[in-house]
Design an enzyme around this catalytic site. Structure first.
Site, short mmCIF file in Angstrom:
data_model
loop_
_atom_site.label_atom_id
_atom_site.label_comp_id
_atom_site.label_asym_id
_atom_site.label_seq_id
_atom_site.Cartn_x
_atom_site.Cartn_y
_atom_site.Cartn_z
N ILE A 1 17.72 35.73 50.99
CA ILE A 1 18.33 36.50 52.08
C ILE A 1 17.28 36.71 53.17
O ILE A 1 16.11 37.01 52.87
CB ILE A 1 18.85 37.87 51.55
CG1 ILE A 1 19.75 37.69 50.30
CG2 ILE A 1 19.58 38.64 52.65
CD1 ILE A 1 21.00 36.85 50.50
N SER B 1 18.61 39.67 41.32
CA SER B 1 18.19 38.52 42.14
C SER B 1 18.55 37.27 41.36
O SER B 1 18.70 37.30 40.13
CB SER B 1 16.67 38.58 42.32
OG SER B 1 16.16 37.30 42.65
N ALA C 1 11.40 39.36 35.43
CA ALA C 1 11.63 40.18 34.24
C ALA C 1 12.35 41.48 34.61
O ALA C 1 13.31 41.89 33.96
CB ALA C 1 10.31 40.49 33.54
N VAL D 1 11.54 55.73 44.20
CA VAL D 1 12.44 55.64 43.05
C VAL D 1 11.70 55.41 41.73
O VAL D 1 12.30 55.54 40.66
CB VAL D 1 13.53 54.54 43.24
CG1 VAL D 1 14.45 54.87 44.39
CG2 VAL D 1 12.91 53.15 43.39
N TYR E 1 8.65 40.14 38.59
CA TYR E 1 9.87 40.38 39.38
C TYR E 1 11.09 39.84 38.63
O TYR E 1 12.11 40.51 38.52
CB TYR E 1 9.71 39.69 40.74
CG TYR E 1 10.87 39.86 41.70
CD1 TYR E 1 11.04 41.04 42.43
CD2 TYR E 1 11.79 38.83 41.91
CE1 TYR E 1 12.10 41.18 43.32
CE2 TYR E 1 12.85 38.96 42.80
CZ TYR E 1 12.99 40.15 43.51
OH TYR E 1 14.05 40.28 44.39
N LYS F 1 14.19 42.02 37.24
CA LYS F 1 15.55 41.74 37.74
C LYS F 1 16.48 41.30 36.60
O LYS F 1 17.68 41.55 36.65
CB LYS F 1 15.50 40.70 38.85
CG LYS F 1 14.81 41.20 40.12
CD LYS F 1 15.53 42.38 40.72
CE LYS F 1 14.99 42.79 42.08
NZ LYS F 1 15.71 43.94 42.66
N ASN G 1 19.31 49.65 45.38
CA ASN G 1 18.88 48.49 46.18
C ASN G 1 17.37 48.43 46.38
O ASN G 1 16.83 47.34 46.59
CB ASN G 1 19.60 48.56 47.54
CG ASN G 1 18.98 47.65 48.57
OD1 ASN G 1 19.23 46.45 48.59
ND2 ASN G 1 18.12 48.21 49.43
N ARG H 1 15.93 49.52 55.73
CA ARG H 1 15.91 48.18 56.39
C ARG H 1 16.56 47.15 55.47
O ARG H 1 16.98 47.48 54.36
CB ARG H 1 14.49 47.77 56.75
CG ARG H 1 13.52 47.82 55.59
CD ARG H 1 12.07 47.81 56.09
NE ARG H 1 11.15 48.21 55.04
CZ ARG H 1 10.54 47.37 54.21
NH1 ARG H 1 10.74 46.08 54.32
NH2 ARG H 1 9.73 47.81 53.28
P1 NAP Z 1 13.16 44.75 52.12
O1 NAP Z 1 13.67 44.29 53.44
O2 NAP Z 1 11.74 44.48 51.75
O3 NAP Z 1 13.46 46.33 52.01
C1 NAP Z 1 13.08 47.02 50.84
C2 NAP Z 1 13.64 48.42 50.88
O4 NAP Z 1 13.28 49.07 49.64
C3 NAP Z 1 13.07 49.28 51.99
O5 NAP Z 1 14.08 50.16 52.44
C4 NAP Z 1 11.96 50.06 51.30
O6 NAP Z 1 11.68 51.31 51.90
C5 NAP Z 1 12.59 50.29 49.95
N1 NAP Z 1 11.64 50.57 48.87
C6 NAP Z 1 10.65 49.79 48.40
N2 NAP Z 1 10.02 50.41 47.39
C7 NAP Z 1 10.63 51.60 47.22
C8 NAP Z 1 10.42 52.70 46.34
N3 NAP Z 1 9.45 52.69 45.39
N4 NAP Z 1 11.23 53.78 46.45
C9 NAP Z 1 12.22 53.81 47.39
N5 NAP Z 1 12.46 52.80 48.25
C10 NAP Z 1 11.65 51.72 48.17
O7 NAP Z 1 14.03 44.15 50.91
P2 NAP Z 1 15.46 43.44 50.93
O8 NAP Z 1 15.26 42.00 51.15
O9 NAP Z 1 16.41 44.21 51.79
O10 NAP Z 1 15.86 43.61 49.37
C11 NAP Z 1 16.70 44.65 48.90
C12 NAP Z 1 16.96 44.41 47.42
O11 NAP Z 1 17.55 43.11 47.23
C13 NAP Z 1 15.71 44.43 46.56
O12 NAP Z 1 15.99 45.03 45.32
C14 NAP Z 1 15.39 42.96 46.37
O13 NAP Z 1 14.64 42.71 45.20
C15 NAP Z 1 16.78 42.37 46.30
N6 NAP Z 1 16.83 40.95 46.64
C16 NAP Z 1 16.41 40.50 47.85
C17 NAP Z 1 16.44 39.15 48.12
C18 NAP Z 1 15.98 38.57 49.42
O14 NAP Z 1 15.90 37.32 49.52
N7 NAP Z 1 15.67 39.36 50.44
C19 NAP Z 1 16.93 38.25 47.16
C20 NAP Z 1 17.35 38.74 45.94
C21 NAP Z 1 17.30 40.10 45.68
P3 NAP Z 1 10.56 51.44 53.09
O15 NAP Z 1 11.18 50.82 54.32
O16 NAP Z 1 10.36 52.91 53.26
O17 NAP Z 1 9.35 50.70 52.63
#
Ligand code: NAP
Length: 238
Positions: A179, A133, A148, A55, A146, A150, A81, A11
């Protein structure tokens, strides 16, 4: 045809990256932790594979990479990711939550990079993209662990870029701003609107905005770019 492994591809940003790289002609494997149905739907849409892997567990990570290599015979692109967030006062964070954040957001990136390197080094080609991030760049209040983790991802990216550059592998990092994914939905519509207003470009980012950056870093045009941090954040952090 290139093969890409995207962690957390069920997702949000990871799913958008899977679709974007598939549109570029890549074979795609997406990893997920819990959400098997969503991951299967993404895999079906991109004609790829969905693999269950936490992971933060190095044994599961090695198995996942072996499975990708068995299935597709090669691995050209790794997108680290998968991530989880936790917000609250630092003194209120328990050990379990702390380990979950560090284990997924930093250890997981290390384990995945380590597992794919032997094959990439042998082939003298690889593209690794890590997800940090804006909080990894400037630190976020009530997101100390988080931030730390990142920040650690940025350090890991830079060090690894130097180490494996001579083997034809680039390692770059993306540090998104806010995002619009499930990760931020707990903030509620009012706070999200305020964040959009604070952003110079006047909106939240989309998963596709980030996927575009990943696709660029994996493209031939980015062949001389390594150890860099690309920040799709609408100008929120400059
Ligand atoms: P999200 O919608 O919450 O999706 C998280 C994804 O990571 C899901 O596919 C989840 O799998 C998977 N996941 C979580 N823990 C895991 C683990 N231990 N092993 C394998 N997969 C795992 O997050 P997102 O917003 O798309 O964020 C993606 C990345 O971008 C992250 O690293 C986040 O920190 C970074 N980021 C996001 C934002 C933001 O504003 N959204 C901003 C900066 C950085 P399941 O579906 O199976 O749970």
């Amino acid at each position: 045809m290139k093969t890409a492994l995207i962690t957390g591809g069920s997702r949000g940003i990871g799913a958008a990256v899977a679709k974007r790289l598939a549109a570029e002609g890549c074979r795609v494997a997406v990893c997920y932790r819990e959400n098997a149905e969503a991951a299967a739907a993404v895999a079906k849409e991109v004609d790829g594979a969905a693999l269950c892997c936490d992971v933060s567990d190095p044994v599961q990570v090695r198995k996942m990479v072996d499975t990708v290599l068995e299935k597709f015979c090669q691995l050209d692109i790794l997108v680290c990711n998968a991530g989880v967030a936790w917000q609250g006062l630092t003194q209120d964070m328990g050990d379990t939550d702390y380990r979950r954040i560090m284990g997924t957001d930093l250890d997981g990136v290390f384990y995945c990079c380590r597992a794919v390197l032997p094959r990439m080094i042998a082939r003298k080609y690889g593209r690794i993209v890590t997800l940090s991030s804006m909080w990894g760049q400037v630190g976020g209040s009530c997101e100390a662990a988080y931030s730390a983790a990142k920040a650690g991802v940025i350090g890991l990216t830079r060090a690894l870029a130097k180490e494996v550059g001579p083997s034809g592998i680039t390692v770059n990092c993306i540090a998104p701003g806010v995002i619009d994914t499930e990760m931020n939905q707990h903030l509620g519509p009012q706070a999200l609107r305020e964040l959009a207003d604070e952003t110079p470009l006047g909106r939240l980012g989309t998963a596709e905005d980030v996927a575009e950056c990943v696709a660029y870093l994996c493209s031939p045009g980015a062949g001389f770019l390594t150890g860099q941090v690309l920040a799709p954040n609408g100008g929120l952090v400059v």
